[in-house]
Motif scaffolding. Structure first.
Motif, mmCIF file in Angstrom:
data_model
loop_
_atom_site.group_PDB
_atom_site.id
_atom_site.type_symbol
_atom_site.label_atom_id
_atom_site.label_comp_id
_atom_site.label_asym_id
_atom_site.label_seq_id
_atom_site.Cartn_x
_atom_site.Cartn_y
_atom_site.Cartn_z
ATOM 1 N N ARG A 53 -4.997 7.204 9.379
ATOM 2 C CA ARG A 53 -3.815 6.778 8.623
ATOM 3 C C ARG A 53 -4.000 5.367 8.071
ATOM 4 N N SER A 54 -4.550 4.469 8.878
ATOM 5 C CA SER A 54 -4.807 3.106 8.402
ATOM 6 C C SER A 54 -5.756 3.123 7.206
ATOM 7 N N ALA A 55 -6.817 3.910 7.285
ATOM 8 C CA ALA A 55 -7.784 3.990 6.186
ATOM 9 C C ALA A 55 -7.141 4.572 4.925
ATOM 10 N N ARG A 56 -6.273 5.534 5.084
ATOM 11 C CA ARG A 56 -5.601 6.111 3.907
ATOM 12 C C ARG A 56 -4.709 5.085 3.222
ATOM 13 N N ILE A 57 -4.001 4.290 4.008
ATOM 14 C CA ILE A 57 -3.166 3.234 3.432
ATOM 15 C C ILE A 57 -4.046 2.233 2.682
ATOM 16 N N ILE A 58 -5.147 1.842 3.290
ATOM 17 C CA ILE A 58 -6.074 0.920 2.623
ATOM 18 C C ILE A 58 -6.584 1.539 1.330
ATOM 19 N N GLY A 59 -6.962 2.806 1.383
ATOM 20 C CA GLY A 59 -7.473 3.502 0.205
ATOM 21 C C GLY A 59 -6.480 3.552 -0.948
ATOM 22 N N GLU A 60 -5.190 3.608 -0.635
ATOM 23 C CA GLU A 60 -4.170 3.616 -1.687
ATOM 24 C C GLU A 60 -4.187 2.315 -2.490
ATOM 25 N N HIS A 61 -4.674 1.246 -1.898
ATOM 26 C CA HIS A 61 -4.755 -0.054 -2.573
ATOM 27 C C HIS A 61 -6.112 -0.292 -3.241
ATOM 28 N N LEU A 62 -7.023 0.661 -3.083
ATOM 29 C CA LEU A 62 -8.377 0.527 -3.625
ATOM 30 C C LEU A 62 -8.707 1.747 -4.495
ATOM 31 N N PRO A 63 -8.096 1.860 -5.668
ATOM 32 C CA PRO A 63 -8.314 3.040 -6.513
ATOM 33 C C PRO A 63 -9.803 3.281 -6.794
ATOM 34 N N GLY A 64 -10.209 4.525 -6.625
ATOM 35 C CA GLY A 64 -11.582 4.911 -6.912
ATOM 36 C C GLY A 64 -12.572 4.648 -5.798
ATOM 37 N N VAL A 65 -12.143 3.980 -4.742
ATOM 38 C CA VAL A 65 -13.050 3.692 -3.626
ATOM 39 C C VAL A 65 -13.009 4.871 -2.649
ATOM 40 N N PRO A 66 -14.166 5.439 -2.314
ATOM 41 C CA PRO A 66 -14.165 6.572 -1.379
ATOM 42 C C PRO A 66 -13.719 6.156 0.018
#
Length: 195
Positions: A53-66
């Motif tokens: 869940r933490s990684a998904r939240i981070i990913g939402e702020h990093l468009p295009g980053v796997p």
């Protein structure tokens, strides 16, 4: 010279069932805003729910980053000392040789995969657990294996380690919570005075 930059972070605060709490989600949002200022190439996370869940939240702020799972980041005891310090006796009580060997294999897999230089400049976020943060720092400093004990790590704290060919790893930050207001720091610890 190319540097492999690891930003090793502990997941946000979680409940007893391993799910992020509201506090954990807020901590992770603030961490994500901080990480969004970096040229992140990939986000890797433990398979456990609080890290996912933490990684998904981070990913939402990093468009295009796997954002991908890395089994090596799972929460585990990386090393059981031959002679357990008296203060830690209760912690290791009942911990068997098979569990210790499994933890050592996971610790080796973690460092083999992530604690090494790359041929190109990279910036990777590892969303993991307190013991894995401590193990990577201990490894980077070439400290004895027992030194992972007692290295506390706050929820969403940032540890930055740089790896270059032909050089010792550089610990650039450890347990940095500058992105968090005071009331969101030091979660996951017992009572006491904190800096």
């Amino acid at each position: 010279m190319a540097t492999r930059n690891l930003y090793v972070v502990r997941h946000g605060a979680a409940d007893p069932f391993g799910e992020l709490t509201e506090v954990g989600e807020r901590q992770t949002e603030l961490l994500a805003a901080r990480l969004a200022r970096l040229p992140v190439d990939a986000v890797w996370h433990s398979p456990l729910a609080r890290a996912v869940r933490s990684a998904r939240i981070i990913g939402e702020h990093l468009p295009g980053v796997p954002v991908r799972e890395a089994a090596e980041l799972v929460d585990h005891i990386p090393h059981v000392p031959d002679e357990i310090p008296p203060a830690w006796a209760g912690f290791f009580d009942g911990y068997g040789a098979e569990e210790a060997a499994s933890g050592a294999r996971l610790a080796d897999a973690l460092t083999d995969r992530f604690a090494r230089p790359a041929d190109t400049e990279t910036h990777e976020v590892l969303v993991t657990h307190a013991y894995q943060v401590a193990w990577l720092v201990r490894h980077a400093l070439d400290a004895p294996p027992v030194r992972w004990l007692g290295m506390s790590c706050g929820n969403t704290a940032v540890t930055a380690i740089g790896y270059r060919h032909g050089m010792a790893p550089a610990v650039l930050l450890y347990n940095d919570m500058g992105h968090l207001p005071a009331e969101l720091r030091w979660t996951g610890f017992g009572p006491g005075v904190r800096p």
